[in-house]
Design a protein around this motif. Structure first.
Motif, mmCIF file in Angstrom:
data_model
loop_
_atom_site.group_PDB
_atom_site.id
_atom_site.type_symbol
_atom_site.label_atom_id
_atom_site.label_comp_id
_atom_site.label_asym_id
_atom_site.label_seq_id
_atom_site.Cartn_x
_atom_site.Cartn_y
_atom_site.Cartn_z
ATOM 1 N N LEU A 85 32.742 35.442 95.984
ATOM 2 C CA LEU A 85 34.193 35.670 95.987
ATOM 3 C C LEU A 85 34.912 35.029 97.170
ATOM 4 O O LEU A 85 36.114 34.799 97.111
ATOM 5 N N ILE A 86 34.168 34.746 98.255
ATOM 6 C CA ILE A 86 34.849 34.131 99.405
ATOM 7 C C ILE A 86 34.507 32.635 99.551
ATOM 8 O O ILE A 86 34.718 32.048 100.602
ATOM 9 N N MET A 127 36.785 43.790 100.313
ATOM 10 C CA MET A 127 37.352 45.132 100.105
ATOM 11 C C MET A 127 38.392 45.471 101.169
ATOM 12 O O MET A 127 39.434 46.030 100.880
ATOM 13 N N ASN A 128 38.079 45.103 102.421
ATOM 14 C CA ASN A 128 38.981 45.462 103.514
ATOM 15 C C ASN A 128 39.929 44.333 103.891
ATOM 16 O O ASN A 128 40.771 44.500 104.762
ATOM 17 N N ASP A 129 39.743 43.190 103.275
ATOM 18 C CA ASP A 129 40.611 42.063 103.614
ATOM 19 C C ASP A 129 40.751 41.144 102.397
ATOM 20 O O ASP A 129 40.011 40.174 102.230
ATOM 21 N N GLN A 130 41.731 41.479 101.582
ATOM 22 C CA GLN A 130 41.913 40.737 100.329
ATOM 23 C C GLN A 130 42.271 39.263 100.578
ATOM 24 O O GLN A 130 42.136 38.436 99.685
ATOM 25 N N LYS A 131 42.672 38.950 101.805
ATOM 26 C CA LYS A 131 43.033 37.554 102.098
ATOM 27 C C LYS A 131 41.815 36.639 102.021
ATOM 28 O O LYS A 131 41.938 35.431 101.853
#
Ligand code: GTP
Ligand code: MG
Length: 208
Positions: A85-86, A127-131
Motif C-alpha cells: 500500500l505504500i 492506519m495512523n497516517d493515511q498520507k
C-alpha cells in the motif's frame, strides 16, 4: 473433501510470504527472506461439518523467477495479486500481473476465469497516517469495477483482514464448485500435477 488451488503473485517484498505465514502459522517476521522459486502450503477449512483444502502457492517476486510464475496462475482456481500500500511501483506491477493472467485465460481453452483478488498489504503502516497511502481508494475501486475483480486490504503484521481474505476466497470457491462453475473442476488431479512438477524441479519449497 474438495481441494482448491490458490496462487499468490506480486512484486518482491510486498509481503506475500508474510501474509501466508500469518494465515498458516499466525506468526510474523520483520525480516525479508526472499522466496526462492516458490513455496507451497496446505490449509484445511472446516465449514458446517464439511471440509475443504486450499493448496496455496507462494511465488517469488524477484525478477529472475518471473518466468516460473505462469505455471502457478495457469492452474489456480483463485489468484491473489498482492501489492504494498505504500509502494506505488508494486501496484503498477500488480496491474501488469493482472493483465497477464487475464490475457492467458482469454487465449487459453480454460473453461472460465479463476477468481482474482487484488490485495493491498501493510495496512498497519497507513492506519495512523493515511498520507502514506500511494493508491487512492477511488482509483482502486474504479480499477476493480472495470475489471470485475475484488479488492482487499490486509496487514500481515497485525493480522488484520488476513483470515477474512481466505475465508471469503474459500467461500466463493465452494459456491462455484457447488454450482458447477469452478474452473478446472477436477482440482485434485491438477494439484498433484503441479506438485510433481515442483518437487522434481528442486527449486526449493516448504510445506506446512
Ligand atoms: P519475495 O518473496 O521476495 O517476493 O517477497 P514477499 O512478497 O514474500 O515479501 P515478504 O513476506 O518476505 O516481506 C517483505 C518485508 O515486508 C519483510 O521485511 C516483512 O517483515 C515486511 N512486511 C510484510 N508484511 C508486512 C505488513 O503487513 N506490515 C509491515 N509493516 N511490514 C510487512
Ligand atoms: Mg516471499
Amino acid at each position: 473433501m474438495n481441494s482448491f488451488k490458490v496462487a499468490v503473485l506480486g512484486d518482491v517484498g510486498v509481503g506475500k510470504s508474510s501474509i501466508l505465514l500469518r494465515f498458516i502459522a499466525n506468526k510474523f517476521s520483520p525480516y525479508h527472506n526472499s522466496t526462492v522459486g516458490a513455496a507451497y502450503y496446505v490449509k484445511e477449512f472446516h465449514i458446517n461439518g464439511d471440509s475443504n483444502k486450499l493448496y496455496i502457492w507462494d511465488t517469488a517476486g524477484q525478477e529472475k523467477y518471473r518466468s516460473l510464475v505462469p505455471m502457478y496462475y495457469k492452474n489456480g482456481n483463485a489468484i491473489i495479486i498482492v501489492y504494498d500500500l505504500i509502494n506505488y511501483a508494486s501496484y503498477e506491477r500488480a496491474k501488469i500481473w493482472f493483465n497477464e493472467v487475464i490475457k492467458y485465460h482469454d487465449n487459453s481453452n480454460a473453461n472460465g476465469y479463476p477468481i482474482v483478488y487484488l490485495v493491498g498489504n501493510k495496512l498497519d503502516l497507513i492506519m495512523n497516517d493515511q498520507k502514506l497511502r500511494k493508491v487512492s481508494s477511488d482509483v482502486l475501486m474504479e480499477f476493480a469495477k472495470v475489471n470485475n475483480l475484488s479488492i482487499f486490504e490486509v496487514s500481515a503484521k497485525t493480522g488484520q483482514n488476513v483470515t477474512e481474505l481466505f475465508s471469503v476466497i474459500n467461500g466463493k470457491l465452494r459456491e462455484l464448485y457447488q454450482t458447477n462453475r469452478l474452473k478446472n473442476k477436477n482440482t485434485t488431479s491438477s494439484v498433484i500435477d503441479i506438485m510433481t512438477v515442483k518437487s522434481s524441479d528442486k527449486k526449493g519449497f516448504c510445506c506446512y
